[in-house]
Design an enzyme around this catalytic site. Sequence first.
Site, PDB file in Angstrom:
ATOM      1  N   ASN A 101      -5.981  -2.458 -23.828  1.00  0.00           N
ATOM      2  CA  ASN A 101      -5.689  -3.839 -24.690  1.00  0.00           C
ATOM      3  C   ASN A 101      -4.328  -3.894 -25.028  1.00  0.00           C
ATOM      4  O   ASN A 101      -3.991  -5.170 -25.730  1.00  0.00           O
ATOM      5  CB  ASN A 101      -6.970  -3.647 -25.732  1.00  0.00           C
ATOM      6  CG  ASN A 101      -7.820  -4.689 -25.211  1.00  0.00           C
ATOM      7  OD1 ASN A 101      -7.855  -5.494 -24.560  1.00  0.00           O
ATOM      8  ND2 ASN A 101      -9.251  -4.357 -26.257  1.00  0.00           N
ATOM      9  N   LYS A 153       7.429  -3.836  12.771  1.00  0.00           N
ATOM     10  CA  LYS A 153       7.530  -5.302  12.557  1.00  0.00           C
ATOM     11  C   LYS A 153       7.349  -5.986  13.851  1.00  0.00           C
ATOM     12  O   LYS A 153       7.473  -5.503  15.095  1.00  0.00           O
ATOM     13  CB  LYS A 153       8.981  -5.488  12.072  1.00  0.00           C
ATOM     14  CG  LYS A 153       9.270  -4.396  10.946  1.00  0.00           C
ATOM     15  CD  LYS A 153       8.839  -5.008   9.636  1.00  0.00           C
ATOM     16  CE  LYS A 153       9.426  -4.194   8.482  1.00  0.00           C
ATOM     17  NZ  LYS A 153       8.814  -4.379   7.079  1.00  0.00           N
ATOM     18  N   ASP A 181       2.303  -1.818   8.152  1.00  0.00           N
ATOM     19  CA  ASP A 181       2.923  -2.610   7.164  1.00  0.00           C
ATOM     20  C   ASP A 181       1.742  -2.578   5.969  1.00  0.00           C
ATOM     21  O   ASP A 181       0.459  -2.688   6.256  1.00  0.00           O
ATOM     22  CB  ASP A 181       3.353  -4.008   7.357  1.00  0.00           C
ATOM     23  CG  ASP A 181       4.321  -4.368   6.298  1.00  0.00           C
ATOM     24  OD1 ASP A 181       3.997  -5.008   5.446  1.00  0.00           O
ATOM     25  OD2 ASP A 181       5.582  -4.013   6.526  1.00  0.00           O
ATOM     26  N   GLU A 182       2.020  -2.676   4.649  1.00  0.00           N
ATOM     27  CA  GLU A 182       1.053  -2.666   3.734  1.00  0.00           C
ATOM     28  C   GLU A 182      -0.127  -3.859   3.791  1.00  0.00           C
ATOM     29  O   GLU A 182      -1.180  -4.023   3.476  1.00  0.00           O
ATOM     30  CB  GLU A 182       1.531  -2.575   2.292  1.00  0.00           C
ATOM     31  CG  GLU A 182       2.683  -3.961   1.891  1.00  0.00           C
ATOM     32  CD  GLU A 182       3.876  -3.740   2.388  1.00  0.00           C
ATOM     33  OE1 GLU A 182       4.736  -4.442   1.768  1.00  0.00           O
ATOM     34  OE2 GLU A 182       4.178  -3.103   3.168  1.00  0.00           O
ATOM     35  N   HIS A 272       1.257   3.571  -0.311  1.00  0.00           N
ATOM     36  CA  HIS A 272       2.236   2.330  -0.430  1.00  0.00           C
ATOM     37  C   HIS A 272       2.029   1.804  -1.673  1.00  0.00           C
ATOM     38  O   HIS A 272       0.887   1.976  -2.286  1.00  0.00           O
ATOM     39  CB  HIS A 272       2.030   1.256   0.627  1.00  0.00           C
ATOM     40  CG  HIS A 272       2.922   0.282   0.539  1.00  0.00           C
ATOM     41  ND1 HIS A 272       3.193  -0.789  -0.210  1.00  0.00           N
ATOM     42  CD2 HIS A 272       4.026   0.245   1.558  1.00  0.00           C
ATOM     43  CE1 HIS A 272       4.448  -1.361   0.098  1.00  0.00           C
ATOM     44  NE2 HIS A 272       4.901  -0.797   0.993  1.00  0.00           N
ATOM     45  N   ARG A 273       3.151   1.526  -2.456  1.00  0.00           N
ATOM     46  CA  ARG A 273       2.990   0.873  -3.755  1.00  0.00           C
ATOM     47  C   ARG A 273       3.079  -0.589  -3.803  1.00  0.00           C
ATOM     48  O   ARG A 273       3.517  -1.117  -4.851  1.00  0.00           O
ATOM     49  CB  ARG A 273       4.212   1.566  -4.649  1.00  0.00           C
ATOM     50  CG  ARG A 273       5.467   1.317  -4.041  1.00  0.00           C
ATOM     51  CD  ARG A 273       6.586   1.956  -5.000  1.00  0.00           C
ATOM     52  NE  ARG A 273       8.013   1.462  -4.520  1.00  0.00           N
ATOM     53  CZ  ARG A 273       9.123   1.611  -5.408  1.00  0.00           C
ATOM     54  NH1 ARG A 273       8.883   2.113  -6.424  1.00  0.00           N
ATOM     55  NH2 ARG A 273      10.236   1.114  -4.905  1.00  0.00           N
ATOM     56  N   SER A 357      12.308   3.756   1.471  1.00  0.00           N
ATOM     57  CA  SER A 357      12.228   2.717   2.572  1.00  0.00           C
ATOM     58  C   SER A 357      12.603   1.262   1.837  1.00  0.00           C
ATOM     59  O   SER A 357      12.495   1.228   0.588  1.00  0.00           O
ATOM     60  CB  SER A 357      10.880   2.579   2.935  1.00  0.00           C
ATOM     61  OG  SER A 357      10.119   1.382   2.816  1.00  0.00           O
TER      62      SER A 357
END
EC number: 4.1.1.39
Length: 415
Positions: A101, A153, A181-182, A272-273, A357
Amino acid sequence: TYYTPDYETKDTDILAAFRVTPQPGVPPEGAGAAVAAESSTGTWTTVWTDGLTSLDRYKGRCYQIEPVAGEENQYIAYVAYPLDLFEEGSVTNMFTSIVGNVFGFKALRALRLEDLRIPPAYAKTFQGPPHGIQVERDKLNKYGRPLLGCTIKPKLGLSAKNYGRAVYECLRGGLDFTKDDENVNSQPFMRWRDRFLFVAEALFKAQAETGEIKGHYLNATAGTCEEMMKRAVFARELGVPIIMHDYLTGGFTANTSLAFYCRDNGLLLHIHRAMHAVIDRQKNHGMHFRVLAKALRMSGGDHIHVGTVVGKLEGEREVTLGFVDLLRDDYIEKDRSRGVYFTQDWVSMPGVLPVASGGIHVWHMPALTEIFGDDSVLQFGGGTVGHPWGNAPGAVANRVALEACVQARNEGRDL
């Protein structure tokens, strides 16, 4: 009552360093005390049930306040929390308490959690990474160099078969890993099961040709925990070595469940972030990434993205190396110049491989091997697939550059 400058911190306390920007007219001690109160036992008024517990035992305490050099009206407030305020083995509960909070608090203009000290007594209640750096090297049989990865990609729009083909080309050229990829979960143009099947085929074909163990981070992130586990189970049945999860969008509860499954079933877990910058980008509000990194090591993951120091994303070198050490090492000394506010002892919890990366390519290789050292994964997305001759030559270029840099370093050259 929550500002106690003479308090001696205990070895079992969880310590937090907050960057506090009080509203005009609010004294820093008041702001620090407010943070300690709101994130532990305090509420806005005195309640009769306070008499039924021992506040002295359970309250958070602001025990030190120092002005931030070069900033007007900004302070670092140090808060100590008794261990009993937290559920064992729950990153979720730890964050609900410490950053729940208090970030909407009226007396503060802004608040940022800069660092947390996790005491050994609390760290020991977490499983941590499913396998860790050493076990991963043994599983992959790759030593003495950073590992190489590549994100496939275009990230969205390929069919499963063409996706598998792209994976195969990268791996046969000499990369260790390729990556979903994420954003790749299970979309109309490529459902997850089709992708898993074609990627597994690509892995085994590349392995047979090169004689090296290959991996692809199959993204198991899903809309429900049940669906996520279903994908993890399917990956295990295919016999692949590693899967992946977006730990911030997926949530810590889901991530910890997945990490337990991965340890029980011999899967490596790449993290992955995605969404981290929402939390960590503002300098004076939110949470520093080093806190999110520590939380991930507790929740569990074998790899995590850390930015690059040289590519397209923000990151200062010393600070990045500070949290890279917090991920890899067992014992990290306090060092304010690297943003490490507390000495952290992980008591033998396995380490996490940092993944560099984001906009890096073959020209960055000397700098990357120098900065990150052997225990890292260097991930070139466009830096592999963007090669004018195709994926495999791009992969060859990266592998050759890496081997050359490692050899030069081992011969004592300055990169």
